[in-house]
Design an enzyme around this catalytic site. Structure first.
Site, PDB file in Angstrom:
ATOM      1  N   HIS A 298       0.843  -1.206   0.000  1.00 20.78           N
ATOM      2  CA  HIS A 298       0.000   0.000   0.000  1.00 20.78           C
ATOM      3  C   HIS A 298       0.876   1.253   0.000  1.00 20.78           C
ATOM      4  CE1 HIS A 298      -3.968   1.909   1.457  1.00 20.78           C
ATOM      5  NE2 HIS A 298      -3.111   2.912   1.380  1.00 20.78           N
TER       6      HIS A 298
ATOM      7  N   HIS B  85       1.098   4.924  -2.281  1.00 18.11           N
ATOM      8  CA  HIS B  85       0.629   5.810  -3.358  1.00 18.11           C
ATOM      9  C   HIS B  85       1.853   6.383  -4.056  1.00 18.11           C
ATOM     10  CE1 HIS B  85      -3.555   5.878  -1.805  1.00 18.11           C
ATOM     11  NE2 HIS B  85      -2.941   5.611  -0.669  1.00 18.11           N
TER      12      HIS B  85
ATOM     13  N   HIS C 127      -9.895   1.381  -0.104  1.00 22.76           N
ATOM     14  CA  HIS C 127      -9.610   2.122   1.135  1.00 22.76           C
ATOM     15  C   HIS C 127     -10.893   2.221   1.962  1.00 22.76           C
ATOM     16  CE1 HIS C 127      -5.875   3.488  -0.674  1.00 22.76           C
ATOM     17  NE2 HIS C 127      -5.600   4.292   0.327  1.00 22.76           N
TER      18      HIS C 127
ATOM     19  N   GLU D 257     -10.217   3.865   7.509  1.00 14.17           N
ATOM     20  CA  GLU D 257      -9.133   4.745   7.966  1.00 14.17           C
ATOM     21  C   GLU D 257      -9.789   5.889   8.753  1.00 14.17           C
ATOM     22  OE1 GLU D 257      -7.210   6.903   4.799  1.00 14.17           O
ATOM     23  OE2 GLU D 257      -5.467   7.462   6.013  1.00 14.17           O
TER      24      GLU D 257
ATOM     25  N   ASP E 200       1.984   3.994   3.000  1.00 14.23           N
ATOM     26  CA  ASP E 200       0.958   4.892   2.451  1.00 14.23           C
ATOM     27  C   ASP E 200       1.584   6.046   1.645  1.00 14.23           C
ATOM     28  OD1 ASP E 200      -1.762   5.328   2.131  1.00 14.23           O
ATOM     29  OD2 ASP E 200      -2.091   6.172   4.111  1.00 14.23           O
ATOM     30  N   ASP E 201       2.118   7.032   2.315  1.00 11.40           N
ATOM     31  CA  ASP E 201       2.696   8.225   1.658  1.00 11.40           C
ATOM     32  C   ASP E 201       3.907   8.679   2.482  1.00 11.40           C
ATOM     33  OD1 ASP E 201       0.141   8.831  -0.113  1.00 11.40           O
ATOM     34  OD2 ASP E 201      -0.578   8.629   1.942  1.00 11.40           O
TER      35      ASP E 201
HETATM   36  N1  HPA Z   1      -6.159   7.712   2.291  1.00 10.62           N
HETATM   37  C1  HPA Z   1      -6.959   7.993   1.273  1.00 10.62           C
HETATM   38  N2  HPA Z   1      -6.496   8.474   0.124  1.00 10.62           N
HETATM   39  C2  HPA Z   1      -5.189   8.684  -0.020  1.00 10.62           C
HETATM   40  C3  HPA Z   1      -4.329   8.428   1.006  1.00 10.62           C
HETATM   41  C4  HPA Z   1      -4.834   7.910   2.216  1.00 10.62           C
HETATM   42  O1  HPA Z   1      -4.127   7.643   3.194  1.00 10.62           O
HETATM   43  N3  HPA Z   1      -3.094   8.747   0.552  1.00 10.62           N
HETATM   44  C5  HPA Z   1      -3.235   9.196  -0.713  1.00 10.62           C
HETATM   45  N4  HPA Z   1      -4.510   9.156  -1.061  1.00 10.62           N
HETATM   46 ZN    ZN Z   2      -3.688   4.905   1.126  1.00  6.47          ZN
END
Ligand code: HPA
Ligand code: ZN
Length: 328
Positions: A10, A12, A190, A193, A271-272
């Site tokens: 996971h 991006h 997703h 979260e 994630d990022d």
């Molecule tokens: N959640 C939802 N969308 C996203 C995320 C995330 O953590 N990172 C980049 N797009």
């Molecule tokens: Zn994500």
């Protein structure tokens, strides 16, 4: 922890952009992005929703296939330096190619060529999952799903949905997911979260994904936790991301270990990472510090991730060797 082999499901692609790369591209293209950086050079945002808009602003300087090639090289080299041996990345033709299939093919080719070059140098394999963006709405998701279906294959292996999970219902996107599934793409969504356990239930009931991005708020609902465990749904947990964005107030409050102890298939991703000031190695260190995870647990979690990976069996054999497994 940098050296131990890891699988990341996971990530991006634009979310892996080092701030220096985005700042440099903004300068080259005379785009003013000064508002999205902190004085120390990192990305500046107040909360998750502001993060999404900063993310989209940063992405605005990625304007050509060559830009995406540079991005892919930077992201994968950093992943390899953290011990990642296999990675699945979320890509969106919303950001590369504007949803136009002709342009998207050029972006995809550039990304793949860059990934192949890093693989030859660093033994890290990349595969792609196209995501539609939930807050862009279901109509926008249709051409994105068509791009995914038209380029599905050995490299483009999945379809998913990112963005603001408080917008709309997963079932609003059924057409896009049916289109992707018919083309043989595997599905991850997703949920859980920010949208609570109800959002995870809605994603499972309405889109039947085999993996859930995040999913950690399922912990609020014991019957849902049982369902995840019984059905073998894999959670792409991103604990460092959740702690930095404030989904949970600190590492000890994060439910990843409670979910694992209840028999849910958990995996670990970032994630990022540059947006959150984290790496795969720092997340592994925190899992050891706060939950006592040892080599045996990490090996188990990486085996779960390999089983849940969307790549083909021949690729899985190569990755199993990189994990140090003697038999695949
Ligand atoms: N959640 C939802 N969308 C996203 C995320 C995330 O953590 N990172 C980049 N797009
Ligand atoms: Zn994500």
């Amino acid at each position: 922890m940098k050296d131990s082999p890891k699988i990341e499901l996971h990530l991006h692609l634009e979310g892996g952009a080092p701030p220096a790369l985005i700042r440099g591209m903004a300068r080259e293209k005379s785009v003013d992005l000064s508002g999205i950086f902190r004085p120390d050079g990192g990305y500046a945002y107040r909360d998750f929703w502001h993060f999404l808009s900063v993310y989209e602003a940063a992405t605005s300087v990625l304007q050509t296939p060559e830009d995406y090639a540079r991005l892919t090289t930077a992201v994968l080299e950093e992943s390899a330096a953290n011990g990642v041996v296999y990675c699945e990345t979320f890509l969106s033709p919303d950001f590369c190619g504007g949803g136009d299939i002709g342009a998207w093919r050029e972006y995809l080719t550039a990304i793949r060529e860059a990934a192949d070059a890093v693989e030859r140098a660093h033994a890290i394999t990349l595969r792609g999952i196209i995501t539609c963006i939930r807050h862009f709405g279901p109509e926008r998701a249709r051409p994105i799903a068509r791009c995914a279906a038209d380029t599905a294959g050995d490299w483009l292996v999945g379809f998913g949905m990112a963005g603001d999970e408080l917008k709309g219902q997963p079932g609003d996107f059924r057409w896009a997911f049916d289109c992707a599934r018919e083309a043989g793409l595997r599905i991850t969504v997703h949920a859980g979260e920010w949208g609570g356990a109800a959002s995870v239930r809605a994603a499972l009931d309405q889109l039947a994904p085999e993996r859930i991005g995040h999913g950690v708020q399922a912990i609020e609902d014991p019957a849902l936790v049982d369902r995840l465990a019984e059905d073998g749904i894999v959670l792409e947990c991103c604990p460092g991301s959740n702690v930095v964005l404030g989904v949970f107030k600190d590492w000890p409050s994060h439910p990843i270990e409670r979910l694992r102890a209840r028999g849910v298939k958990v995996t670990v991703s970032t994630d990022d990472p540059p947006f959150f000031g984290i790496t795969m190695a720092s997340d592994y260190e925190n899992l050891t510090r706060h939950f006592g995870w040892d080599d045996a647990i990490f090996a188990d979690v990486n085996r779960t991730a390999l089983d849940a990976a969307f790549c083909d069996p021949a690729t899985k054999k190569i990755i199993a060797k990189r994990l140090g497994e003697t038999q695949a």
